[in-house]
Design a protein around this motif. Structure first.
Motif, short mmCIF file in Angstrom:
data_model
loop_
_atom_site.label_atom_id
_atom_site.label_comp_id
_atom_site.label_asym_id
_atom_site.label_seq_id
_atom_site.Cartn_x
_atom_site.Cartn_y
_atom_site.Cartn_z
N UNK A 20 0.85 -1.42 0.20
CA UNK A 20 0.11 0.42 0.18
C UNK A 20 0.39 1.78 0.00
N UNK A 21 2.05 1.00 0.62
CA UNK A 21 3.40 2.83 0.88
C UNK A 21 2.82 2.30 -0.06
N UNK A 22 3.99 1.34 -1.59
CA UNK A 22 4.98 1.64 -2.22
C UNK A 22 3.84 2.52 -3.38
N UNK A 23 2.95 1.41 -3.38
CA UNK A 23 1.85 2.24 -4.69
C UNK A 23 0.76 3.72 -3.91
N UNK A 24 1.39 4.41 -2.89
CA UNK A 24 0.88 5.74 -2.75
C UNK A 24 2.26 6.53 -2.98
N UNK A 25 3.36 5.93 -2.95
CA UNK A 25 4.35 6.78 -3.04
C UNK A 25 4.47 6.82 -3.96
N UNK A 26 5.11 6.36 -4.89
CA UNK A 26 4.74 6.15 -6.45
C UNK A 26 3.83 6.71 -6.91
N UNK A 27 2.20 6.65 -6.99
CA UNK A 27 1.84 7.15 -8.12
C UNK A 27 1.96 8.71 -7.37
N UNK A 28 1.87 9.07 -5.94
CA UNK A 28 2.25 10.71 -5.87
C UNK A 28 3.31 11.56 -6.23
N UNK A 29 4.78 10.45 -6.45
CA UNK A 29 5.94 10.52 -6.76
C UNK A 29 4.96 11.57 -8.72
N UNK A 30 4.43 10.34 -9.25
CA UNK A 30 4.48 10.62 -10.55
C UNK A 30 3.43 11.54 -10.97
N UNK A 31 2.15 11.66 -10.18
CA UNK A 31 1.45 13.21 -10.03
C UNK A 31 1.86 14.07 -10.21
N UNK A 32 2.94 14.21 -9.28
CA UNK A 32 3.41 14.97 -8.73
C UNK A 32 4.29 15.47 -10.12
N UNK A 33 5.03 15.60 -10.73
CA UNK A 33 5.66 15.34 -11.14
C UNK A 33 4.91 16.09 -12.94
N UNK A 34 4.17 14.50 -13.19
CA UNK A 34 3.07 15.58 -14.14
C UNK A 34 2.75 16.69 -13.93
N UNK A 35 1.67 16.84 -12.75
CA UNK A 35 1.24 17.76 -12.58
C UNK A 35 1.62 19.73 -12.07
N UNK A 162 -9.02 -2.92 -7.11
CA UNK A 162 -7.64 -2.89 -7.07
C UNK A 162 -6.47 -3.95 -7.26
N UNK A 163 -5.77 -3.84 -6.82
CA UNK A 163 -4.62 -4.83 -6.26
C UNK A 163 -4.91 -6.41 -6.71
N UNK A 164 -4.46 -6.91 -7.20
CA UNK A 164 -4.67 -8.12 -7.51
C UNK A 164 -4.76 -9.48 -5.83
N UNK A 165 -5.15 -10.65 -6.31
CA UNK A 165 -4.68 -11.78 -4.72
C UNK A 165 -3.74 -11.62 -4.62
N UNK A 166 -2.58 -11.84 -5.85
CA UNK A 166 -0.91 -12.74 -5.77
C UNK A 166 -0.27 -10.85 -5.13
N UNK A 167 -0.93 -9.83 -5.04
CA UNK A 167 -0.09 -8.56 -4.98
C UNK A 167 -1.60 -7.89 -2.94
N UNK A 168 -1.42 -8.30 -2.03
CA UNK A 168 -2.61 -8.04 -0.94
C UNK A 168 -2.10 -6.58 -0.54
N UNK A 169 -3.00 -5.79 -0.50
CA UNK A 169 -2.76 -4.68 0.51
C UNK A 169 -3.64 -4.55 1.18
N UNK A 170 -3.69 -3.43 1.81
CA UNK A 170 -4.38 -3.48 3.24
C UNK A 170 -5.87 -3.02 2.90
#
Length: 221
Positions: A20-35, A162-170
């Motif tokens: 969950x933290x990895x997805x949040x940080x990566x998505x925020x970083x990419x969105x920050x760069x684009x915006x 969201x996430x598939x069963x092979x990558x369980x998030x919270x």
């Protein structure tokens, strides 16, 4: 406790928290760069590009972020990369608007005029002079949006988008344990929810501290 297959819940929560933290940080970083790129460029140059970008931002912000993410995931399917793309698409407008507002304030300052008179190139003015003075509000927004991205990913995973069963998030752990909530095995859903709540709370506290460091005038007296 353990889940329905006898697997240790603490290990699952720690692994899901990492995802969950990895997805949040990566998505925020990419969105920050684009915006940041779009907003800084629009605020500095203005004109038709600025007007077009702001209409796109207004259009996107008129829709709930979760609705846009659900539509994109319904089109793309499940997957870590898919949900990151959906989160970036639903968050970049916040950074674009913030970066544009900061650029509009800074572009007419004396140091920008001095850089133009010295004959500096436009990319150098943007990167070396304008960008550092526009970063403070964006960093605060990014710190808050990490928590928002994690909460949005958990909601989408709970809904099965969201996430598939092979990558369980919270969120996926909460969804898997929800059906056992009333059978006495409450820990399968409650403890992942508590971990999600504490994570979001901790990130919001970090965002408050970042805001105080970057703008001492906002510190409580």
């Amino acid at each position: 406790g353990t889940d329905e297959q006898g697997r240790d819940m603490l290990s699952a929560i720690l692994y899901g928290l990492r995802v969950s933290v990895m997805v949040g940080v990566v998505a925020t970083t990419l969105a920050l760069l684009a915006g940041l790129t779009l907003g800084l460029t629009a605020g500095y140059f203005g004109g038709r590009f600025d007007a077009l970008l702001m209409r796109l931002v207004d259009l996107q912000l008129s829709f709930p972020s979760i609705l846009l993410a659900m539509i994109l995931l319904a089109l793309f399917g499940q997957g870590v990369d898919k949900i990151i793309i959906a989160l970036v698409a639903s968050q970049w407008a916040y950074y674009a608007r913030t970066a544009r507002s900061a650029a509009l304030v800074e572009r007419n300052r004396e140091y920008i005029d001095a850089a133009r008179l010295l004959g500096l190139s436009t990319p150098r003015i943007l990167l070396r002079h304008l960008l550092p003075n526009c970063l403070s509000p964006l960093i605060v927004v990014a710190a808050l949006q990490v928590a928002a991205a994690i909460a949005l990913e958990a909601t989408l995973s709970f809904l099965g988008l969201g996430m598939p069963v092979t990558e369980p998030s919270l969120g996926l752990l909460i969804a898997n344990g929800f059906q056992y909530l009333y059978s006495g095995r409450y820990w399968m859903s409650v403890f992942p929810g508590v971990a999600l709540l504490l994570t979001i709370l901790a990130l919001n506290l970090v965002a408050d501290q970042v805001r105080d460091v970057l703008n001492p005038r906002l510190r409580p007296t």
